[in-house]
Every structure is written in C-alpha cells, then in structure tokens.
Design an enzyme around this catalytic site. Sequence first.
Site, PDB file in Angstrom:
ATOM      1  CB  CYS A 179      49.539  39.629  37.402  1.00  0.00           C
ATOM      2  SG  CYS A 179      48.228  40.697  36.759  1.00  0.00           S
ATOM      3  CG  HIS A 232      46.913  38.410  41.482  1.00  0.00           C
ATOM      4  ND1 HIS A 232      48.192  38.892  41.656  1.00  0.00           N
ATOM      5  CD2 HIS A 232      46.356  39.148  40.486  1.00  0.00           C
ATOM      6  CE1 HIS A 232      48.394  39.890  40.802  1.00  0.00           C
ATOM      7  NE2 HIS A 232      47.294  40.058  40.085  1.00  0.00           N
TER       8      HIS A 232
END
Length: 498
Positions: free
Chosen positions: A344, A442
């Site tokens: 991310c 994630h």
Amino acid sequence: MTTTLLIAGTASHVGKSTVVAGLCRRLAESGIDVVPFKAQTMSNNAHAAVSVGSDTSYGEIGVAQYVQARAAGVVPTTDHNPVLLKPRGDAESQVLIDGRPVGHVPAGEYYERHWGRAREAAVAAYERLAADNELIVAEGAGSIAELNLRHRDLANVETARFADAEILLVGDIERGGVFASLYGTLELMPEDVRDRVAGLVINKFRGDRSLLTDGLDELEARTGVPVLGVLPHEDPGLPEEDSLSLPDNTASTVRGGNDGVAESRAVTIAAVRLPRLSNATDLDPLSRVPGVRVAIRPPDATLSDADAVVLPGTKNTADDLLALREAGFGERLRAFDGPIVGICGGYQLLGRTLLGASRESTGERDSLDGFGLVPVVTRFDDEKTIRQVSRTVAGAGPIDGASGTARGYEIHAGETRVARSLPAPIGPNSVATDRVLGTYLHGLFHTASVREAFVDAVFEHAGRERPGGDGRSVSPFDRAAELAGEIDLTQAIDRTGC
C-alpha cells in the site's frame, strides 16, 4: 429481546479486543446468535467491510471488529464499528462514519463538529444489529473512567446507556496495581454505569492463581462486584487493534522468537516504523513463522543485519516519505541487496514519483521523488479506494513460486501506474522486479503460498536452511475462545436474562 454485554477496561491495551473475540467464538460455537460491536475506535489498523445496506460496496472498520465478526462467524459490516478515527499526525484524525470519510479534524474539533452525528450513527448501527441478533458483545475503548471524557464517551458510557448493557470490567495484572486499577475505575465511573458492572476480569496473569486469593476476596468485599475470571498471560495471535503495542518512532522491537529456533538459524525481516504507520497487522503472519524475526525499527536504524525489508502502509505517504528522507533511509534501502516488499503506502514509497502530493502532505510540494526501486508513478486525488479483493497469484521476484488466490483488501488514496512491462504477481497495480515486490493488497502474507515463497526467498538470501513447520496449528480464534473460557459468565447471564 437482545442482550448486550460491554467489555470495558481500566486502560488501553488491557486485552478487551481479545476477550471480545474469544467470547464471540465461544458463544457462537455454543449456538448463540452473537455479533461484535464497537461504537467508536481510534486506530490506523483498518479493514474493508461490507457497507450498511449493500452487498457490493465497502467501508472501513477497525481490524479488531473485523476479526471479532469473523470469530462470531458473521460477515463483517460497517455496523460492527460505525465510527472510526484514523490519526494522521499533527494531532489530527480522519473521521469515518459508517465506513466512509467525512473529514479531517483536530481532536478538539471532533467533538464540536462530528460527535453528535457520530453518536446518531452509533445508535442506529446498534439498533440494526439488535433487531437481527440475540446477543451483542460490545467493546469499550481505553478506560471507562476518564473524567474529562465521560460526558461524551461514545464507546464506553454512551454505549452502556443506549444499549442497556451489562458490563465486564477488564484489568491488566502485568502492568502492576491491578487491584487499585479495578477499584479506582469502579469508584470513578458514573453511578448509573457502575451499577451495570456484572463482574471483574483480571487478564495476563502469570503464575499460581492461588496467590491471588486474598486480594480477590478483599476486592470483592470492598466493591461488591465478583471477580468472574483470571486469564493467563497468552497471546492467541490475533491482530493488534492499534499501534500502542509498537515502539515509538525512535525505538525498536522484535516480534517472533518464541519458537525454539536458535538465533543463529533465524532470519531478520526489518519493517520500518513509519511515523504514520497503518495496518501493521500485515506483518503478523510473518512473525508467527518458525525462524523468522520481524524487527520493527525506526527510520534511522540500520539495515545491515537485515535479511529482508518490508515497508508497511502509511496514513500519509508524502509526509512519511519526507521523514524517511530526512533520516537517510532511502540511501540505506537502495544499498540493501535482499528481498524488499512494499504494501500500500509502502508500495507508493518504492516508486519513482508521487504526483498530487500536496493533497497528502502538510507541505506545499505537489511532486515528490520516491525511492525509485520500482518503475511506478502514483497520482493522488480526492477519491479513496476501499474494497475487498481476490487476486490470482503469479509468483515472481521475492514471491517466486507462489500461486493460487490471494484474498485481502485495499484501502488507499492515489492510483499507481506501472511505467513499463514487468510481472504483476498480485494482479493489476502490483509489480515485481527480481527482488522487489509492490502491491496494494493488505493481508498479503495471510495467503500461505505467498508467505511461504517470501520466507523461502529470505532464507535463501541469508544462506540459511529454513527450520521445519509453519506457525501455529491452532486457530487464533480458538485460542482466544480458550482464554475466554476462563470467564464465568453465569452471573452476567443471570442478570441479563440471556
């Protein structure tokens, strides 16, 4: 009629989240229709969950409530955590209501501008859960006896009142002074809320329980509240709700190491303790692999003894990039020759350029150079991506050999474009070179094939033979349920009529 049990605490990090998850699993397995609830959470460890009234759109909730819903065997939704505050530095937080951002405000302004709306959303979410479920196990936040907050304490005092909840009060004996903490908390609670306390729970106890007998007897005599459980000190392996368990920006800590593997045979994965770190729970599966030590280090720490590096997520990519530059981290990372993974915001940091950086940064510069380890450019705008995803895995680079399907979630501002043709091992918007992987996914290391391939690559780079085994054989949910089994719920259940 719905029954609500509020798990409150004498302080933060006393084990409330684990107790709630354990009770949810234990009660669900006994046939009770149970769901978790937390009116308001402050955490940068968030997870995508189904938005209220939709099967296809997603919002953000605290990772603890996501885990608790899974423990209860229900689909996580934004009703399980209707208000989420995500600190972003400089005493400011992003406010999310029903899973969606509504603004960035300093702490004091939250109560002036958003608290009324937040309370309405929390009550509405609770009522929807109550209409469909037999039992709600709610989690408080911090201490239930904060004198300066109790007139606007949404997760504790307000929840106890609008949910007509019975309360279990949890104290942490490892910190010391648990009897004083429990006694003092009861004394400082609003009288109507104190009357709701059905029992006390002492958490994280090491040693012979009989040594507590005199103290337990006197505590019960002084307060009139029974001690319903003394839980052993054990980490079931659930994700941490917030960053309190992590070191600050100037300290280091190591996770893993209780596996019997000698340090001379272990490998070290260095994870950078970004100033605005978010979703550090992505590292948890690695720390449970035998022979792996996850060293969470400040930006100015050495990488010379690391066998791999992970850059986790950040709430503010641009400002963390500037902080890493100031600490000289970029030079050390570019000199590092082992496997590197960016997740991310960490992925964005690894790229060539951040465009529209002034939307993220407290500074005025609109374009910032990244570390240049992967040929990608990220452009920030006002839109935010929140979704659960499944990605076909085509192993390459640091996860060469991985295959199957990786399931997780994406929560990010900005879109990333790959500048030239390279392998995309975790689907669109991922990229890999021979030793660097960038992805928005994630939960990446929760996928066994990805985790195994990465750990194999780390041991190969270190020139060490990997020990056998692959982490815990018992589900973290089941381990939490075993801990919660030490709580005698009979008296609380008798009071509620559940």
